[in-house]
Design a protein around this motif. Structure first.
Motif, PDB file in Angstrom:
ATOM      1  N   HIS A  14       2.211  13.555   2.025  1.00  0.00           N
ATOM      2  CA  HIS A  14       2.838  14.149   3.214  1.00  0.00           C
ATOM      3  C   HIS A  14       4.019  13.279   3.642  1.00  0.00           C
ATOM      4  CE1 HIS A  14      -0.639  16.868   3.679  1.00  0.00           C
ATOM      5  NE2 HIS A  14      -1.374  15.808   3.396  1.00  0.00           N
ATOM      6  N   PRO A  15       5.064  13.203   2.829  1.00  0.00           N
ATOM      7  CA  PRO A  15       6.190  12.309   3.139  1.00  0.00           C
ATOM      8  C   PRO A  15       6.884  12.684   4.445  1.00  0.00           C
ATOM      9  CG  PRO A  15       6.757  13.831   1.362  1.00  0.00           C
ATOM     10  CD  PRO A  15       5.292  13.982   1.602  1.00  0.00           C
ATOM     11  N   GLY A  16       7.250  11.632   5.180  1.00  0.00           N
ATOM     12  CA  GLY A  16       8.011  11.824   6.396  1.00  0.00           C
ATOM     13  C   GLY A  16       7.207  12.186   7.621  1.00  0.00           C
ATOM     14  N   GLN A  17       5.889  12.330   7.506  1.00  0.00           N
ATOM     15  CA  GLN A  17       5.062  12.709   8.653  1.00  0.00           C
ATOM     16  C   GLN A  17       4.472  11.450   9.277  1.00  0.00           C
ATOM     17  OE1 GLN A  17       2.359  15.989   8.123  1.00  0.00           O
ATOM     18  NE2 GLN A  17       3.642  16.931   6.532  1.00  0.00           N
ATOM     19  N   LEU A  18       4.804  11.217  10.537  1.00  0.00           N
ATOM     20  CA  LEU A  18       4.429   9.961  11.184  1.00  0.00           C
ATOM     21  C   LEU A  18       2.925   9.778  11.295  1.00  0.00           C
ATOM     22  CD1 LEU A  18       7.031   9.439  14.065  1.00  0.00           C
ATOM     23  CD2 LEU A  18       6.510   7.867  12.191  1.00  0.00           C
ATOM     24  N   TRP A  19       2.162  10.855  11.425  1.00  0.00           N
ATOM     25  CA  TRP A  19       0.718  10.682  11.588  1.00  0.00           C
ATOM     26  C   TRP A  19       0.105  10.036  10.359  1.00  0.00           C
ATOM     27  CZ3 TRP A  19      -3.115  12.718   8.513  1.00  0.00           C
ATOM     28  CH2 TRP A  19      -2.759  13.761   7.649  1.00  0.00           C
ATOM     29  N   THR A  20       0.656  10.349   9.165  1.00  0.00           N
ATOM     30  CA  THR A  20       0.140   9.718   7.950  1.00  0.00           C
ATOM     31  C   THR A  20       0.503   8.237   7.912  1.00  0.00           C
ATOM     32  OG1 THR A  20       2.114  10.244   6.620  1.00  0.00           O
ATOM     33  CG2 THR A  20       0.359  11.898   6.727  1.00  0.00           C
ATOM     34  N   PHE A  21       1.679   7.905   8.433  1.00  0.00           N
ATOM     35  CA  PHE A  21       2.115   6.511   8.492  1.00  0.00           C
ATOM     36  C   PHE A  21       1.169   5.705   9.376  1.00  0.00           C
ATOM     37  CE2 PHE A  21       6.383   3.960   8.708  1.00  0.00           C
ATOM     38  CZ  PHE A  21       5.783   2.933   8.000  1.00  0.00           C
ATOM     39  N   TYR A  22       0.861   6.247  10.562  1.00  0.00           N
ATOM     40  CA  TYR A  22      -0.053   5.555  11.473  1.00  0.00           C
ATOM     41  C   TYR A  22      -1.459   5.442  10.877  1.00  0.00           C
ATOM     42  CZ  TYR A  22       3.092   5.295  15.504  1.00  0.00           C
ATOM     43  OH  TYR A  22       4.108   4.975  16.351  1.00  0.00           O
ATOM     44  N   ALA A  23      -1.924   6.494  10.212  1.00  0.00           N
ATOM     45  CA  ALA A  23      -3.272   6.471   9.635  1.00  0.00           C
ATOM     46  C   ALA A  23      -3.364   5.423   8.529  1.00  0.00           C
ATOM     47  CB  ALA A  23      -3.638   7.858   9.098  1.00  0.00           C
ATOM     48  N   ALA A  24      -2.378   5.410   7.633  1.00  0.00           N
ATOM     49  CA  ALA A  24      -2.407   4.468   6.514  1.00  0.00           C
ATOM     50  C   ALA A  24      -2.305   3.024   6.998  1.00  0.00           C
ATOM     51  CB  ALA A  24      -1.274   4.780   5.536  1.00  0.00           C
ATOM     52  N   LEU A  25      -1.399   2.796   7.957  1.00  0.00           N
ATOM     53  CA  LEU A  25      -1.223   1.423   8.450  1.00  0.00           C
ATOM     54  C   LEU A  25      -2.408   0.961   9.287  1.00  0.00           C
ATOM     55  CD1 LEU A  25       1.216  -0.536   8.011  1.00  0.00           C
ATOM     56  CD2 LEU A  25       1.538   1.817   7.253  1.00  0.00           C
ATOM     57  N   SER A  26      -3.107   1.882   9.947  1.00  0.00           N
ATOM     58  CA  SER A  26      -4.322   1.502  10.673  1.00  0.00           C
ATOM     59  C   SER A  26      -5.365   0.947   9.724  1.00  0.00           C
ATOM     60  CB  SER A  26      -4.890   2.719  11.425  1.00  0.00           C
ATOM     61  OG  SER A  26      -4.027   3.152  12.438  1.00  0.00           O
ATOM     62  N   ALA A  27      -5.647   1.697   8.650  1.00  0.00           N
ATOM     63  CA  ALA A  27      -6.652   1.250   7.683  1.00  0.00           C
ATOM     64  C   ALA A  27      -6.222  -0.037   7.003  1.00  0.00           C
ATOM     65  CB  ALA A  27      -6.892   2.354   6.651  1.00  0.00           C
ATOM     66  N   ASP A  28      -4.965  -0.090   6.571  1.00  0.00           N
ATOM     67  CA  ASP A  28      -4.483  -1.241   5.814  1.00  0.00           C
ATOM     68  C   ASP A  28      -4.535  -2.515   6.642  1.00  0.00           C
ATOM     69  OD1 ASP A  28      -3.181  -2.394   3.440  1.00  0.00           O
ATOM     70  OD2 ASP A  28      -1.444  -2.605   4.742  1.00  0.00           O
ATOM     71  N   ASN A  29      -4.000  -2.480   7.861  1.00  0.00           N
ATOM     72  CA  ASN A  29      -3.919  -3.696   8.671  1.00  0.00           C
ATOM     73  C   ASN A  29      -5.250  -4.108   9.262  1.00  0.00           C
ATOM     74  OD1 ASN A  29      -0.931  -4.712   9.018  1.00  0.00           O
ATOM     75  ND2 ASN A  29      -0.849  -2.481   8.951  1.00  0.00           N
ATOM     76  N   LEU A  30      -6.100  -3.144   9.610  1.00  0.00           N
ATOM     77  CA  LEU A  30      -7.432  -3.507  10.094  1.00  0.00           C
ATOM     78  C   LEU A  30      -8.187  -4.321   9.059  1.00  0.00           C
ATOM     79  CD1 LEU A  30      -8.695  -0.328  11.987  1.00  0.00           C
ATOM     80  CD2 LEU A  30      -8.514  -2.638  12.929  1.00  0.00           C
ATOM     81  N   PHE A  31      -8.192  -3.852   7.811  1.00  0.00           N
ATOM     82  CA  PHE A  31      -8.945  -4.561   6.781  1.00  0.00           C
ATOM     83  C   PHE A  31      -8.220  -5.809   6.302  1.00  0.00           C
ATOM     84  CE2 PHE A  31     -11.455  -0.656   6.487  1.00  0.00           C
ATOM     85  CZ  PHE A  31     -12.722  -1.212   6.415  1.00  0.00           C
ATOM     86  N   GLN A  32      -6.873  -5.835   6.370  1.00  0.00           N
ATOM     87  CA  GLN A  32      -6.159  -7.072   6.077  1.00  0.00           C
ATOM     88  C   GLN A  32      -6.553  -8.164   7.065  1.00  0.00           C
ATOM     89  OE1 GLN A  32      -1.937  -7.335   5.362  1.00  0.00           O
ATOM     90  NE2 GLN A  32      -1.864  -5.220   4.663  1.00  0.00           N
ATOM     91  N   GLY A  33      -6.540  -7.823   8.361  1.00  0.00           N
ATOM     92  CA  GLY A  33      -6.916  -8.807   9.374  1.00  0.00           C
ATOM     93  C   GLY A  33      -8.356  -9.244   9.236  1.00  0.00           C
TER      94      GLY A  33
END
Length: 440
Positions: free
Chosen positions: A333-352
């Protein structure tokens, strides 16, 4: 076990201890030193630099190869014995730790200013040279800050001081990530890098006014020759753990962050190729994402305190790998901000989360007689495999697709899980000492 005697050091455990630690001068110093360590990292070794290169039209495989110029961050353990033993000659009057801190901070400041005037679209030789210099100085700064943090306060205060350092480091990442991208979006890359160079004056000021820690007393006799400086910390690690377990532990540490790091270089170009602007990337990745990482770090700290790091190593390993699959949402889903927020939520939560778990685990492996060198070796090892594969990640994407790349990155968790299964009964969570009573 008998209660702690009267007059014992104040406990820094729990929320009350964290608040108490934040009020100490050392905590404020560590926050500013952490800011100085976090600020340049994205500008010279990760996503801000790769986004800048993609923004001027550079191809993906060249971006990946240029990222290898920051390899000094992976090798800082090599000169850690020198930093442990000697002050920088021209600044020796400041003390062993502060002399190297000032030198490295000034070096980072100069390098960021020079990078502001680099023109990668006209040639990358000058840019690569300054990235090499900046990464050497930045890696030196990180090594000295770690040693300063350990030596400036008692063992009971280390967790609290680490928290203030991480907070400062995360703020530095926000400024070096989101701040630089906003400035680049609304002005240009030259002003962005010049502003970041100016902000390095804050940690420089902290170094000038902070106190020099006392030189720790070694509990083992250290050899002063080359073998003593470089081999003794390594031989101690293998002697303490046994050859087979020691090797397995080193491999496990090396593979633990691999799924996350292998996609790090391509993240910035992927965001741009997905149709997001530099301002979008700054807002979601460098502001929202970093604060999600802070939430994950607190969650990881609470989980380690409650359950120990052995079970949390399993949770963190799986979380880091599976969070990579969240980027498939953005690819589909390129260009859709909700996917950006969803992906970065999962990525950064588990990175931290995984970052705190790994720090707890690596700290338990170090011999306090060689803390700076052994911990530096483990940190470098934790970043080395993913960094080198990240250098050729552009070729993988160009030969397949971003979606295939994210799936392959998630599958790289398999060696980590196999090593953890073998080590499971050999990993023992340390028993926490009883907390000292609060001071009157």
């Amino acid at each position: 076990m008998s209660p702690a005697p009267a007059g014992a050091p104040v406990s820094y455990k729990g929320w009350a201890g964290i608040r108490r630690a934040f009020a100490t001068p050392s905590a404020g110093t560590l926050a500013l030193l952490g800011f100085g360590s976090g600020l340049p990292f994205l500008l010279i070794a990760s996503q801000t630099l790769s986004t800048r290169l993609r923004d001027v039209g550079m191809d993906l495989h060249s971006i990946g190869l240029i990222s290898l110029a920051s390899f000094f961050y992976l090798l800082k353990f090599l000169w850690a014995p020198l930093l442990d033993r000697h002050a920088f000659p021209l600044l020796g009057f400041m003390g062993r730790r502060r002399s190297w801190l000032l030198l490295s901070q000034v070096g980072v400041t100069v390098a960021l200013f020079a990078l502001a005037f680099s023109r990668p679209e006209l040639g990358v030789a000058g840019l690569v040279g300054w990235v090499l210099f900046a990464s050497f100085m930045g890696a030196t700064q990180d090594s000295v800050v770690d040693a300063y943090r350990i030596e400036i306060a008692s063992e009971s205060a280390q967790a609290a001081l680490a928290a203030t350092y991480i907070l400062g480091y995360r703020i530095g990442l926000i400024v070096g990530g989101a701040g630089a991208l906003y400035l680049a979006q609304f002005s240009d890359w030259r002003w962005a890098y010049m502003a970041m160079s100016g902000l390095m004056l804050l940690p420089i000021l902290a170094t000038l006014v902070c106190r020099e820690p006392a030189i720790p007393q070694a509990t083992v006799e250290r050899r002063i020759d080359f073998v003593g400086a470089f081999w003794q910390p390594i031989s101690s690690f293998f002697t303490h753990n046994g050859p087979a377990v020691a090797l397995a532990l080193l491999l496990f540490v090396g593979f633990f962050k691999f799924p996350d790091q292998v996609i790090g270089v391509m993240a910035g170009p992927f965001y741009l190729d997905s149709g997001f602007t530099k301002a979008d990337i700054a807002t979601v990745s460098k502001l929202f994402g970093v604060w999600m990482g802070v939430v994950g770090a607190f969650a990881g700290g609470a989980a380690v305190a409650a359950f120990g790091f052995r079970r949390m190593l399993l949770v963190a390993s799986l979380g880091v790998a599976l969070s990579n699959l969240a980027f498939l949402l953005m690819a589909q889903h390129p260009g859709q901000l909700w996917t950006f927020y969803a992906a970065l939520s999962a990525d950064n939560l588990f990175q931290g989360f995984a970052g705190v778990v790994l720090v707890a685990f690596m700290s338990s492996l170090t011999d306090r007689n060689f803390t700076a060198t052994q911990y530096g070796l483990l940190v470098s090892l934790a970043n080395l495999p993913g960094k080198f594969v990240g250098g050729v990640s552009g070729y993988i994407v160009e030969a397949s697709s971003y979606s295939t790349f994210f799936i392959l990155s998630a599958l790289t968790v398999i060696p980590t899980l196999l090593l953890l299964a073998w080590l499971w009964r050999r990993i023992v969570d340390p028993v926490a000492p009883p907390a000292a009573p609060p001071a009157d």
